[in-house]
Scaffold this motif. Structure first.
Motif, PDB file in Angstrom:
ATOM      1  N   UNK A 107       0.789  -1.235   0.000  1.00 14.57           N
ATOM      2  CA  UNK A 107       0.000   0.000   0.000  1.00 14.57           C
ATOM      3  C   UNK A 107       0.823   1.288   0.000  1.00 14.57           C
ATOM      4  N   UNK A 108       2.133   1.204   0.229  1.00 10.49           N
ATOM      5  CA  UNK A 108       2.930   2.427   0.205  1.00 10.49           C
ATOM      6  C   UNK A 108       3.307   2.822  -1.220  1.00 10.49           C
ATOM      7  N   UNK A 109       3.103   1.918  -2.173  1.00 13.66           N
ATOM      8  CA  UNK A 109       3.333   2.279  -3.579  1.00 13.66           C
ATOM      9  C   UNK A 109       2.104   3.025  -4.086  1.00 13.66           C
ATOM     10  N   UNK A 110       2.303   4.122  -4.776  1.00  9.64           N
ATOM     11  CA  UNK A 110       1.150   4.928  -5.214  1.00  9.64           C
ATOM     12  C   UNK A 110       0.301   4.212  -6.262  1.00  9.64           C
ATOM     13  N   UNK A 167      -1.071  -2.324   9.950  1.00  7.78           N
ATOM     14  CA  UNK A 167      -0.363  -3.564   9.625  1.00  7.78           C
ATOM     15  C   UNK A 167      -0.041  -3.642   8.133  1.00  7.78           C
ATOM     16  N   UNK A 168      -1.007  -3.318   7.291  1.00  8.17           N
ATOM     17  CA  UNK A 168      -0.758  -3.332   5.839  1.00  8.17           C
ATOM     18  C   UNK A 168       0.329  -2.342   5.449  1.00  8.17           C
ATOM     19  N   UNK A 169       0.314  -1.162   6.048  1.00  3.63           N
ATOM     20  CA  UNK A 169       1.344  -0.166   5.750  1.00  3.63           C
ATOM     21  C   UNK A 169       2.723  -0.641   6.202  1.00  3.63           C
ATOM     22  N   UNK A 170       2.795  -1.238   7.377  1.00  6.53           N
ATOM     23  CA  UNK A 170       4.076  -1.755   7.871  1.00  6.53           C
ATOM     24  C   UNK A 170       4.580  -2.900   7.001  1.00  6.53           C
ATOM     25  N   UNK A 175       8.201  -4.854   2.782  1.00  2.74           N
ATOM     26  CA  UNK A 175       8.368  -5.460   1.454  1.00  2.74           C
ATOM     27  C   UNK A 175       9.126  -4.527   0.519  1.00  2.74           C
ATOM     28  N   UNK A 176       8.813  -3.249   0.583  1.00  5.11           N
ATOM     29  CA  UNK A 176       9.485  -2.289  -0.289  1.00  5.11           C
ATOM     30  C   UNK A 176      10.963  -2.216   0.051  1.00  5.11           C
ATOM     31  N   UNK A 177      11.312  -2.233   1.342  1.00  7.34           N
ATOM     32  CA  UNK A 177      12.705  -2.189   1.751  1.00  7.34           C
ATOM     33  C   UNK A 177      13.441  -3.432   1.252  1.00  7.34           C
ATOM     34  N   UNK A 178      12.790  -4.585   1.331  1.00  8.02           N
ATOM     35  CA  UNK A 178      13.420  -5.815   0.858  1.00  8.02           C
ATOM     36  C   UNK A 178      13.711  -5.755  -0.622  1.00  8.02           C
TER      37      UNK A 178
END
Length: 181
Positions: A107-110, A167-170, A175-178
């Motif tokens: 969800x952090x990806x636009x 939780x979804x944002x975390x 996932x994005x960091x990985x």
């Protein structure tokens, strides 16, 4: 205020949900973040109907943005980027549906920008539409449920839906960091 909105929606009959979906499509194409209309769906239609209408509007909007990008910009963008965009395009094209679902679950990806990016990539229309439909469900349900419970911030529903959003944002940030590392 909530009672006024509920009265407005019920007085609109079938036109209310249709107007909401059309508005959601237009907002998606216009790159307006979907958080506010998703929360509004919970307020206006409740968690079940709000989630269904939001998934429909967001998916149709995503498909529209994909088509705009595909028709107007795919070849120009490939020429402009040259080899720089080839790796991302190859990754997404090779994964197809799985790649779209994976990116939609973060969800952090636009969301709206991804619609256009998918249209510029080699991902198929079918993989994009189905991957979007499947991948947006968890976030949509969480945000719509949060919207439904906004009027009662001490309720169990509010706490659970807010917890689900966090939780979804975390998970998305992890996932994005990985992917970057």
């Amino acid at each position: 205020m909530r009672e006024d909105l509920e009265a407005l929606v019920s007085s609109a009959g079938a036109a209310g949900p249709v107007a909401f979906v059309v508005l959601y499509v237009l907002l998606t194409v216009a790159l307006v973040p979907g958080t506010i209309p998703s929360l509004a769906a919970g307020v206006l239609f409740g968690p079940v109907w709000g989630s269904l209408l939001t998934v429909l509007g967001a998916t149709l909007g995503a498909v529209a943005a994909f088509e705009i990008a595909r028709r107007l910009g795919r070849e120009r963008t490939r020429r402009l980027l040259g080899g720089r965009g080839a790796a991302a395009d190859a990754w997404l094209s090779a994964r197809g549906l799985r790649g779209v679902v994976a990116l939609r679950l973060i969800p952090v990806l636009p969301f709206n920008a991804l619609n256009y990016a998918f249209g510029l990539s080699g991902v198929t229309r079918r993989a994009h539409a189905l991957g979007t439909l499947v991948g947006i469900v968890p976030g949509t349900v969480a945000f719509v449920a949060l919207g439904d419970s906004l009027a009662d911030p001490g309720s169990t529903g509010f706490v659970l839906s807010l917890g689900a959003v966090v939780l979804l944002l975390l998970l998305g940030a992890t996932q994005q960091r990985r992917r970057v590392a």
